[in-house]
Design a protein around this motif. Structure first.
Motif, PDB file in Angstrom:
ATOM      1  N   PRO A 198      30.274 -38.952  23.579  1.00  0.00           N
ATOM      2  CA  PRO A 198      30.797 -40.280  22.636  1.00  0.00           C
ATOM      3  C   PRO A 198      30.009 -41.191  22.533  1.00  0.00           C
ATOM      4  N   ASN A 199      29.835 -41.909  21.656  1.00  0.00           N
ATOM      5  CA  ASN A 199      29.091 -43.179  21.729  1.00  0.00           C
ATOM      6  C   ASN A 199      29.874 -44.408  21.161  1.00  0.00           C
ATOM      7  N   SER A 215      23.474 -43.996  16.173  1.00  0.00           N
ATOM      8  CA  SER A 215      23.186 -42.545  16.137  1.00  0.00           C
ATOM      9  C   SER A 215      22.276 -42.238  17.182  1.00  0.00           C
ATOM     10  N   GLY A 216      22.678 -41.413  18.184  1.00  0.00           N
ATOM     11  CA  GLY A 216      21.965 -41.101  19.374  1.00  0.00           C
ATOM     12  C   GLY A 216      21.760 -39.444  19.440  1.00  0.00           C
ATOM     13  N   SER A 217      22.003 -38.786  18.623  1.00  0.00           N
ATOM     14  CA  SER A 217      21.628 -37.312  18.677  1.00  0.00           C
ATOM     15  C   SER A 217      20.090 -37.117  18.542  1.00  0.00           C
ATOM     16  N   LEU A 258      29.147 -37.070  19.372  1.00  0.00           N
ATOM     17  CA  LEU A 258      30.298 -36.822  18.641  1.00  0.00           C
ATOM     18  C   LEU A 258      31.478 -37.690  19.022  1.00  0.00           C
ATOM     19  N   THR A 259      31.552 -38.729  18.207  1.00  0.00           N
ATOM     20  CA  THR A 259      32.431 -39.793  18.376  1.00  0.00           C
ATOM     21  C   THR A 259      33.432 -39.720  17.374  1.00  0.00           C
ATOM     22  N   PRO A 260      34.858 -39.941  17.709  1.00  0.00           N
ATOM     23  CA  PRO A 260      35.973 -39.833  16.779  1.00  0.00           C
ATOM     24  C   PRO A 260      35.664 -41.078  15.903  1.00  0.00           C
ATOM     25  N   GLY A 261      35.977 -40.714  14.683  1.00  0.00           N
ATOM     26  CA  GLY A 261      36.117 -41.544  13.493  1.00  0.00           C
ATOM     27  C   GLY A 261      34.652 -41.901  12.789  1.00  0.00           C
TER      28      GLY A 261
END
Length: 69
Positions: free
Chosen positions: A12-13, A18-20, A33-36
């Motif tokens: 999560p971040n 964006s850190g992918s 993969l952060t909720p929301g």
């Protein structure tokens, strides 16, 4: 042939940036993969990876069928 095709680290971040990142030379992906937040990147990457695994399994099965003959 390696049994491990790719490694994903999913995190999560909380800062919303964006850190992918993909590291294809090492077959490693860091996936945010952060909720929301928008998960389109993750969904598409998952689809592509599953398709690659299915295709690879078909190739292996065809080879195994060939050597049985």
């Amino acid at each position: 042939m390696s049994p491990v095709q790719e490694v994903w680290a999913i995190y999560p971040n909380r800062y919303g940036t964006s850190g992918s990142k993909d590291y294809p030379d090492h077959k490693v992906s860091l996936i945010e993969l952060t909720p929301g937040l928008d998960h389109t990147y993750f969904v598409e990457k998952l689809k592509v990876s599953i398709d690659k695994l299915v295709e690879r399994s078909r190739t292996v099965m065809e080879f195994l069928d060939y050597i049985k003959v």
